[in-house]
Design an enzyme around this catalytic site. Structure first.
Site, PDB file in Angstrom:
ATOM      1  N   HIS A 105      42.898  35.502  33.407  1.00  0.00           N
ATOM      2  CA  HIS A 105      43.201  34.912  32.105  1.00  0.00           C
ATOM      3  C   HIS A 105      43.430  35.982  31.039  1.00  0.00           C
ATOM      4  O   HIS A 105      43.964  35.696  29.986  1.00  0.00           O
ATOM      5  CB  HIS A 105      42.082  33.957  31.676  1.00  0.00           C
ATOM      6  N   GLY A 155      43.659  34.035  39.089  1.00  0.00           N
ATOM      7  CA  GLY A 155      43.384  32.909  38.210  1.00  0.00           C
ATOM      8  C   GLY A 155      42.072  32.280  38.652  1.00  0.00           C
ATOM      9  O   GLY A 155      41.100  32.281  37.905  1.00  0.00           O
ATOM     10  N   PRO A 156      42.025  31.749  39.872  1.00  0.00           N
ATOM     11  CA  PRO A 156      40.744  31.238  40.359  1.00  0.00           C
ATOM     12  C   PRO A 156      39.782  32.429  40.454  1.00  0.00           C
ATOM     13  O   PRO A 156      40.002  33.350  41.251  1.00  0.00           O
ATOM     14  CB  PRO A 156      41.080  30.677  41.737  1.00  0.00           C
ATOM     15  N   LEU A 157      38.750  32.415  39.630  1.00  0.00           N
ATOM     16  CA  LEU A 157      37.905  33.604  39.504  1.00  0.00           C
ATOM     17  C   LEU A 157      37.255  33.972  40.828  1.00  0.00           C
ATOM     18  O   LEU A 157      36.882  33.118  41.615  1.00  0.00           O
ATOM     19  CB  LEU A 157      36.863  33.351  38.415  1.00  0.00           C
ATOM     20  N   ASP A 196      32.719  38.911  33.755  1.00  0.00           N
ATOM     21  CA  ASP A 196      31.391  38.408  34.107  1.00  0.00           C
ATOM     22  C   ASP A 196      31.451  37.274  35.113  1.00  0.00           C
ATOM     23  O   ASP A 196      30.612  37.161  36.003  1.00  0.00           O
ATOM     24  CB  ASP A 196      30.690  37.898  32.832  1.00  0.00           C
ATOM     25  N   ASN A 226      31.129  42.198  29.181  1.00  0.00           N
ATOM     26  CA  ASN A 226      31.008  41.809  27.770  1.00  0.00           C
ATOM     27  C   ASN A 226      29.986  40.693  27.546  1.00  0.00           C
ATOM     28  O   ASN A 226      29.727  40.301  26.419  1.00  0.00           O
ATOM     29  CB  ASN A 226      32.380  41.458  27.166  1.00  0.00           C
ATOM     30  N   HIS A 303      36.755  34.409  22.646  1.00  0.00           N
ATOM     31  CA  HIS A 303      37.137  34.422  24.048  1.00  0.00           C
ATOM     32  C   HIS A 303      38.499  33.814  24.343  1.00  0.00           C
ATOM     33  O   HIS A 303      39.354  34.473  24.924  1.00  0.00           O
ATOM     34  CB  HIS A 303      36.071  33.693  24.862  1.00  0.00           C
ATOM     35  N   GLU A 463      34.010  32.351  55.688  1.00  0.00           N
ATOM     36  CA  GLU A 463      35.356  31.815  55.867  1.00  0.00           C
ATOM     37  C   GLU A 463      36.202  31.986  54.614  1.00  0.00           C
ATOM     38  O   GLU A 463      37.398  32.256  54.692  1.00  0.00           O
ATOM     39  CB  GLU A 463      35.295  30.327  56.234  1.00  0.00           C
ATOM     40  N   HIS A 549      31.104  18.572  61.451  1.00  0.00           N
ATOM     41  CA  HIS A 549      32.058  19.457  62.126  1.00  0.00           C
ATOM     42  C   HIS A 549      33.359  18.775  62.507  1.00  0.00           C
ATOM     43  O   HIS A 549      34.242  19.415  63.068  1.00  0.00           O
ATOM     44  CB  HIS A 549      31.427  20.011  63.406  1.00  0.00           C
TER      45      HIS A 549
END
Lengths: 759, 759
Positions: A105, A155-157, A196, A226, A303, A463, A549
């Site tokens: 971001h 993007g996906p942290l 973070d 930060n 932010h 995985e 499973h």
């Protein structure tokens, strides 16, 4: 077993280390440019210019993420001006340092530095397209791999850290495979910037553990510490000792106290990180202040929103800039970065000279290396796929078939890097003579050693990291490495669930892990990275491990996911077709979905070229009363039902095999009509042990699963849920008779569930 | 910020601690039974009996997981005989200790101890049903919550740890809410057994970090440290310093050197763990040997396969048992566990007396507590849902609508525990006067404190743990706690992706986290646990964050997932309907899927009771030419297209609103036919900005997404992908004319994509 925690060291001792000397100490590709830091005044000007520019760029959209970008300004100068080895005029220079922005971001930070150092396409006009409605923008809301200078889409942290681990693995592997004394043709460093949040995500924690295990000392993670996230201060939700955790995970830890302004300390720490002799990946913990230079510095308010016109003016006044002027970048600032292009050309020239000399000294290796650099296979893969007649005709688990196809490919083609999430005995991906990818000094207690040339990867029970790191491997240089992951299909959503005994290896062959891995599979599809996911144990046939499973709903996800091939072969011949499909799709990841249990082989009916078209007529039938669509492991039920329909019910059935919906969608309408008999006036029934969602496009009725599975041995589980040729035939027969009496047109718009009692 | 690492201590100092005294030191519910360890000989007999029994049970099926179960025998004796507080005759005794087997594949270990201590239903005959074809088995391949004595279904590794964190949170929260001096009516401990693999999975690492942060000192994780996984020794893939990592995460660490035989040391460590004064969760690292007692002890071969008849005989000989006899359990062994039932009855009696006295001293609190114990709401939720006329008629983001509905529920009903994965400003889940769930001593730098009575949870950026821990909260005692999670929809597969500014809170309201969380959402559905997932930012309308944040394929997964309600409301009234649906479904988790952007409100057409039926006629039309199916955020396009069809194309359209496929499937056929017009002879077109997969059941054509999204502001992204009333009307009109000319029957079996250019 575990390395003892390293003592934490701050970078303060390095503050006065001459950067040039430290850089030379690195010993790789010594260059003759001068890394002496410019004078303090110019550095201050650049910092102030950068922060005002970020404030302006967010203000014009009234949004975006200015705070972190401003806080990371000094880190950016250190990286793009002093430390990273790259060439702005040739962003794809092979031996460049890789940079990953895991906290995607803050992309404006990266875009702006790319502008300042002279990436040609990254004009000031383009910077202004950030968050705009312009469809020609190369400045999307998160970095995207499609655009020059961006190594991976983030993007996906947390994903970015895992990608960076993959990029660093690629360096280690290629260096071990191709470097020769005096010829370090692969010697780049991977830099990963994180915030973070990245350190809280599980996928990052898995990848951190692996990087420490493999001692990937060409990887440097830079932590923009930060202490602010969306909800407020980080300690609302995280109070762990991050440095100690990283050290316990096998990382060297460095710290920088003033990350806002102390460019020299940052440079010193990063140079030391690259030159580290610890043999470990390095974690550089840099304390910064979000929104530094604004009145909301250090506050969550800095932010993710623009500051507002008034505060932007304040920022400029405080920075000694004219509050009336926007987007001001003086020549002095561009000049400051002027040498970067020159240096980049030198990097390229040095490397090209090195490769030329390498070619003279090591001609065979160099020509193979050249193929790898071009992203081409080192051998003709098509000739390595076994012909139909080489497959056993006895019932064979398709996870075993996958081994029969993939093992010779992996043995012959150095492009393949194959691994498993701790299911080696189950997934059949080990080829004779494989070497493990491991640090050469590792001496595991089970005795299986390896080195960095190794192409078989033990991912552990991780995985998600397996799939995310594989994206990094594939992104290093498109085509250079083809990662093949393997696990149970279910774990490609849910996780490793249990472990299959080594002693069963002869009977069982495959793996099940598609759900924990799903986010990373998606990122691979989004980035058009070719990876192959070997997903075994793909139905209730998995058996006694029970509903945790047994995938039911998972195929619906992967069939709906754009840019992905989800292929369910019915036998060995179709498994060969599945690999051909996956290898032919150079911009597409594939999941090959395989059975744990033995499957009847249909050499007279199954065709690999049929798989290439997604679906094909498996058994034709004159004057058919019904079309049965058989899919993957459940094809045997369709064939058996056809026999019973004929023998007991006097009905004629044709069978269509349908391994891949997306490949079928790419066929001409005429072919689709022919296979599915759009106008033939007979109903079509799909038989699969999954939720039926999506099959309604191709069938009028489904014999499918309406609930989760059950813990029973495979054959018993099928029986329990009505998968039985006689029962299927009986219900299909009844359905066909209803259709005959009510007319085929009665079927329009009312899909019939022949086996679903609950939904 | 972070607690410093605790010095590691071994349990050796406790070896001679009188267990009874240590237990009393615990100070909770002191009891008068004698925990002195029985003599060494009997303990040895029990250990040997147990291991031979495990070998026999696996051998009869020729499979299963004997090795870990044998290695954990002494731990089992310590837990079930000496340490855990429970009542075998009343497995649901409210204040019982909770036990979670995170390494669920070792379930036979748990089943066998349940048999030995006297769970009535767990007969020797039932033990023999493990891995059998018996459909009456209560011994499935992994523990399942449906069966008495099992707290949560486990299998996907790592989930169990997170569930245990949720169970421990429930204890802390209920104790803080209801205990009074002298009346500790909630005082149980949560015990979680894990293997090597659990510590590698990301979801476990996230949950471990949270447990440390919250200082959940009623949680004890017991690590069966046998250093073996499927591929071989653990150090093939993991060489970190586990104890140091746990300490850095805020856990107290204890060790036991001989976990195979030293029951007394294990008991001492566990008793100390429960009585711990560190104020931290406790990690007990117990060294064991997989398959101890067999010739393959310590080898991966002992892990997941039966030993074979010969080796089973060897095991018995070595154990001084008759190799000819199987399933031998002597009376001495049953006698050894004889006191457990008696003690269990005492626990129950003590607690009941305590609760009675509590009722006399604190009658109001006690009557509320009684409702919670019964799993009933403390107030009438239906009366708290706002009526339609209370909603704003101006365009409203449905994530804001969700706040309007959920905030009063959360404020009034103590059953609600609501949290967010660091998206408080975006998801609108904060109600006035909320208290955070936090350790009361926490002093975050942003100043927002809380305590254990708090019902608002900051999960950090950990979507997977959020969902998995919520399963634990819901499983503590069905109905006692209703967890509400919130994030962006995409993160319910992929993860927290970025952070929305607090200052946007008035405009934006919602969250997007459904993909990282997917495995845990599945486990909740499998276990029929009621949780509500608030999934905001649910389409390409999310906008400039780009394709990593724009869900396309995710709805297909959740619509196919059994036992789950995926509900996409179109406006505030339908959002109220969605909550009513979720709250009415007591055995079903729900995802309420909400928009980031403002949506037109349709008070004249939208109906909460329509949501309850899954789909309903939104706008009826006499002599309609076409039915448009509008879904959630895209309803506005359907309404606009209807107007344009009438004005520009002379076509009449009726509109069906379709928020939930699963609820619709539960309706009578007549209702479905009426809504969808099965026989009406007009085509139906679904309009949604997702992959269309699955809608083919209800529609003849789709206006949908065939690719990933694009980084553009929301309105521009819709436009870019053809979501525009005029364009939709034009294409629908063309389609309707083709159908008129070719005849409605031409639609059978050939679904038409009106907006998909690639697939």
């Amino acid at each position: 077993m575990a390395p003892s925690a390293v003592p934490l060291e701050t970078a303060s001792a390095l503050d006065h280390l001459p950067v040039k000397a430290a850089n030379k100490a690195n010993g790789q590709n010594a260059t003759n440019y001068d890394l002496q830091l410019k004078d303090v005044e110019t550095t201050s000007l650049v910092l102030r210019t950068f922060r005002c520019l970020i404030a302006d760029l967010c203000e014009q959209f009234k949004g975006g993420h200015p705070g972190s970008a401003m806080g990371m300004a000094a880190i950016g100068i250190a990286l793009w001006k002093y430390v990273m080895r790259y060439s702005p005029e040739n962003p794809n220079f092979f031996n460049r340092d890789r940079f990953v922005l895991s906290n995607g971001h803050t992309c404006l930070w990266q875009y702006t530095f790319m502008h300042l150092v002279g990436y040609k396409i990254m004009t000031l006009d383009q910077l202004k397209s950030y968050h705009s409605t312009r469809t020609d923008s190369i400045c999307p809301g998160h970095p995207e791999i499609e655009h020059e200078g961006i190594e991976v889409t983030t993007g996906p942290l947390g994903q970015g850290i895992a990608n960076a681990v993959g990029l660093a693995m690629a360096t280690k592997h290629l260096a071990a495979s191709y470097n020769k004394p005096g010829f370090d043709v692969v010697s780049n460093t991977t830099w990963c910037m994180i915030g973070d949040a990245c350190l809280q995500e599980g996928v990052a924690l898995e990848a951190i553990s692996l990087a420490g295990h493999w001692r990937l000392d060409s990887l440097v993670v830079i932590y923009d510490n930060n202490q602010i996230t969306c909800d407020g201060s980080v300690d609302l939700a995280n109070t762990e000792d991050v440095n100690a955790k990283m050290a316990a995970s096998g990382w060297e830890v460095l710290e920088v106290a003033d990350g806002n302004n102390d460019v020299e300390a940052i440079v010193a720490a990063l140079v030391r990180a690259r030159a580290s002799t610890s043999g470990k990946p390095v974690f550089v913990n840099i304390k910064t202040t979000i929104g530094v230079g604004s009145r909301v510095a250090g506050d969550a308010k800095a932010h993710g929103a623009a500051f507002g016109a008034e505060e932007v003016a304040n920022i400029k006044r405080a920075a000694d800039f004219d509050p009336e002027k926007s987007f001001v970048v003086s020549d002095a600032v561009y000049d400051f970065f002027g040498e970067v292009k020159t240096r980049g050309r030198e990097f390229e020239r040095e490397w090209e000279e090195l490769v030329t000399a390498y070619g003279e000294e090591h001609p065979d290796l160099a020509s193979e290396f050249a193929l790898r650099v071009k992203g081409e296979f080192t051998d003709d893969w098509a000739s390595v796929i076994p012909p139909k007649e080489n497959f056993p005709t006895a019932p064979t688990a398709s996870r075993k078939s996958a081994g029969l196809v993939c093992n010779p490919l992996a043995a012959r083609l150095k492009t393949f890097m194959v691994g498993t999430a701790d299911l080696s005995p189950s997934v059949n991906m080990i080829w004779k003579g494989k070497t493990d990818f491991q640090h050469p000094d590792l001496r595991p207690s089970c005795g299986i050693t390896g080195d960095y040339t190794g192409r078989y990867i033990h991912w552990g029970i991780r995985e998600h990291a397996m799939a995310a790191i594989s994206n990094g491997l594939a992104a290093f240089n498109k085509g250079t490495i083809l990662p093949v992951t393997s696990s149970f299909f279910m774990f490609y959503l849910v996780s490793h669930v249990r472990q299959i005994p080594p002693t069963w290896a002869a009977v069982l062959t495959g793996s099940l892990s598609s759900q924990y891995a799903a986010p990373a599979v998606r990122m691979g599809a989004l980035q058009r990275l070719r990876t192959i996911h070997i997903a075994t144990h793909d139905s209730i046939g998995t058996g006694e491990d029970g509903p945790t499973h047994q995938p039911i709903e998972l195929a619906a996800l992967y069939r709906a996911m754009p840019n992905l091939l989800y292929i369910r072969p019915a036998d060995s011949e179709e498994t060969a077709g599945a690999f051909i499909g996956a290898l032919s799709a150079s911009d597409t990841p594939s999941i090959i979905s395989l059975s744990r249990q033995n499957l009847t082989q249909y050499p007279e009916h199954s065709r690999r070229d049929g798989v290439a078209r997604g679906a094909y007529v498996f058994i034709e039938q004159a004057d058919a009363d019904v079309t049965l669509i058989g899919v993957g492991s459940e094809m045997g039920f369709a064939v058996r039902a056809r026999d019973v329909l004929r023998e007991k019910h006097g009905l004629r059935a044709r069978i269509v095999s349908f391994p891949c919906q997306r490949l079928f969608e790419g066929q001409p309408r005429e072919y689709k009509a022919e296979v599915l008999g759009y106008r033939a006036g007979i109903p079509r029934v799909v038989i699969e042990a999954y939720a039926v969602n999506g099959w309604e496009r191709y069938a009028d009725a489904g014999y499918s699963m309406g609930s989760f599975g059950h813990s029973l041995p495979g054959a018993a589980a099928y029986k329990y849920f009505g998968y039985d040729g006689d029962l299927i035939a009986e219900r299909v027969s009844k359905f066909v008779r209803v259709v005959k009496s009510e007319g085929i047109e009665s079927l329009r718009g009312e899909f019939r569930d022949l086996n679903v009692t609950e939904h």
